[in-house]
Each structure stands twice: as C-alpha cells, then as structure tokens.
Write an enzyme that holds these catalytic residues in place. Structure first.
Site, mmCIF file in Angstrom:
data_model
loop_
_atom_site.group_PDB
_atom_site.id
_atom_site.type_symbol
_atom_site.label_atom_id
_atom_site.label_comp_id
_atom_site.label_asym_id
_atom_site.label_seq_id
_atom_site.Cartn_x
_atom_site.Cartn_y
_atom_site.Cartn_z
ATOM 1 N N ASP A 34 0.828 -1.200 0.000
ATOM 2 C CA ASP A 34 0.000 0.000 0.000
ATOM 3 C C ASP A 34 0.867 1.257 0.000
ATOM 4 O O ASP A 34 1.970 1.266 0.543
ATOM 5 C CB ASP A 34 -0.903 -0.017 1.245
ATOM 6 C CG ASP A 34 -2.056 0.952 1.134
ATOM 7 O OD1 ASP A 34 -2.376 1.392 0.012
ATOM 8 O OD2 ASP A 34 -2.645 1.272 2.181
ATOM 9 N N HIS A 51 3.052 3.418 -8.814
ATOM 10 C CA HIS A 51 2.849 1.994 -9.112
ATOM 11 C C HIS A 51 4.060 1.409 -9.838
ATOM 12 O O HIS A 51 4.458 0.269 -9.587
ATOM 13 C CB HIS A 51 1.591 1.815 -9.965
ATOM 14 C CG HIS A 51 0.332 2.201 -9.252
ATOM 15 N ND1 HIS A 51 0.010 1.726 -7.993
ATOM 16 C CD2 HIS A 51 -0.692 3.028 -9.625
ATOM 17 C CE1 HIS A 51 -1.152 2.236 -7.620
ATOM 18 N NE2 HIS A 51 -1.594 3.018 -8.592
ATOM 19 N N LEU A 145 10.864 -20.808 -3.701
ATOM 20 C CA LEU A 145 9.853 -19.874 -3.206
ATOM 21 C C LEU A 145 8.622 -19.871 -4.102
ATOM 22 O O LEU A 145 8.735 -19.807 -5.332
ATOM 23 C CB LEU A 145 10.441 -18.458 -3.148
ATOM 24 C CG LEU A 145 9.463 -17.319 -2.840
ATOM 25 C CD1 LEU A 145 9.022 -17.370 -1.383
ATOM 26 C CD2 LEU A 145 10.071 -15.965 -3.167
#
Length: 254
Positions: A34, A51, A145
């Site tokens: 965020d 972004h 991962l």
C-alpha cells in the site's frame, strides 16, 4: 491495542542489528502493498509513477524473501474493489504484471521461484492473464519460493464462492453437513493448497485488512509500518521478521 500499534509504526527496533533466527523464519508471508499513490503525490508525480516504482520494490522483496528462506510470499496486487479506481490507473495497473514478468521471468526461473495467481480471472485483460499464465506454466515445476500474486482478489467473494460450492455438494449428496469443518473450508478457498500466512505485513500506515485473506489470517502475526511500498526495503522486511520472531504464537492457548 490500536494505540500501541500506532506507537510502533515507522519506528526502527532498538535491536535492529539483532540477527534473524534462521530456524524461525515465517514459512508464509503475505503483504498488502500500500501507498504507491501517496508516495507519488508526495513527490508531485502522477499516481502511476508510484505503481511503477512499487513494481521495482516487488523484485527486491521477492529476492530477499527467497534469500531468507521464506517458502511462500503472497502479494496483494489488485483487489476486486480496485476496479473502482480511475480508468487510466486501472489500465496501468493491469499492464504491470505483464511488464514485471517480461523483465523478471527469466531470473525467477533461474532462482527456482514458482509463480502462482490467487484471484478471479474474469474481467482481467487478455494481455494480463496471458502473461501470468505463461509465468505459471514456465515455473510450474520449480521447487523454491512460491510467489503468489493476489490479482483481482477479494476475501469475501472467495469465502462466498467456497460456501456456495460446499452447499451445492451437500445438496447433491456429495457431502454431509457433518463433514463440513475448518479443514474442508480452507481447502475450498483459492489458497487451498498453501499454508495460512504466518506473518501479514501492510505498508503505508493503514491498519486494516482491506478484504485480504480474511479466513487465512485468523492467527497470523501482523506488522504495520508507515513506510510507503515504493520505499519498503530488504531491511524493513528483516525488521518485520525480527519482530515476528520476538512474539509467542499461542493460537488461543497459554
């Protein structure tokens, strides 16, 4: 409790140099990324610049999580509510997975990372979906991962659809009500084949879940920071894990 959380926000631990315990790294970390827009606004830049910068942070944090031994990393990339944002911003956000994977997929493959997506495919542009599906296919056999993108994801919708699916099975005689338990519900969620998050991180100072993994984070440790996502560094991730390692997880017991 909230006041105590606020008191800790953005403050570095006095034991910041304390080494991480390699045997107590969270198996699954979920992050609400965020603050991209506010980071950009603070610098007089358009929201899309935030972004784009946040995309670079994704690369750094993925690599650091992998280095630290995290097994699953779920990133809240786009929520079912984010469609309400301005059209040009949504269009830019939809291009980010394609841009990220075009640049980083080769290295993700080299690092043995497995890409997954947790969300609803409808409404996603074909270029977004094809880029994600290509990454999923090309990394399907990787054993390192698991990088799980929550894309067009909403926790309430996820639970609603799971309940409808279970109800249909009961109605058709495939299940009895006695068979419905927490394990069954978990298995019907979009995250059904991965463990619940051990640690939830949210950046930018907000203290809410924003419809993210509502069932799965029931006993997750939570760590909040005022730092905007584009500013989130490997050191912040380590700080969050360090705080996690100081806590005793009792799951309602003593």
């Amino acid at each position: 409790m909230i006041s105590r959380l606020w008191a800790k926000l953005g403050k570095s631990s006095s034991n910041a140099a304390e080494p991480l315990a390699a045997d107590n790294v969270p198996k699954h970390i979920a992050i609400i990324m965020d603050g991209n827009g506010r980071w950009a606004k603070k610098r007089g830049l358009p929201r899309i610049a935030g972004h784009h910068s946040g995309m670079k942070t994704v690369k750094r944090i993925v690599m650091e999580a992998d280095r630290l031994g995290v097994k699953y990393l779920t990133l809240y990339a786009f929520s079912t509510e984010n469609w309400k944002r301005p059209k040009d911003e949504v269009e830019f956000l939809m291009k980010l997975p394609q841009q990220f994977l075009e640049i980083e997929l080769a290295e993700l493959i080299e690092k043995n990372v497995q890409v997954r997506m947790m969300g609803h495919k409808e409404n996603l542009p074909s270029f977004t979906l094809s880029a994600v599906e290509e990454a999923i296919t090309k990394t399907a056999h990787n054993t390192g991962l698991v990088l799980n993108f929550a894309l067009n994801y909403g926790g309430r919708r996820e639970m609603l659809e799971a309940i409808k699916e279970i109800a249909a099975d009961v109605q058709d005689g495939r299940l009895s009500t006695e068979q419905i338990d927490e394990q069954l519900i978990s298995s019907r969620l979009l995250s059904g084949d991965i463990p619940d998050p051990d640690l939830l991180i949210r950046t930018s100072g907000e203290l809410r879940l924003s419809n993210f993994m509502l069932w799965q984070v029931a006993y997750s440790e939570m760590w909040f920071t005022n730092v905007y996502w584009p500013e989130f560094t490997e050191a912040h991730l380590q700080e969050a894990i360090r705080e996690y390692q100081r806590r005793a997880r009792r799951y309602g017991g003593l």
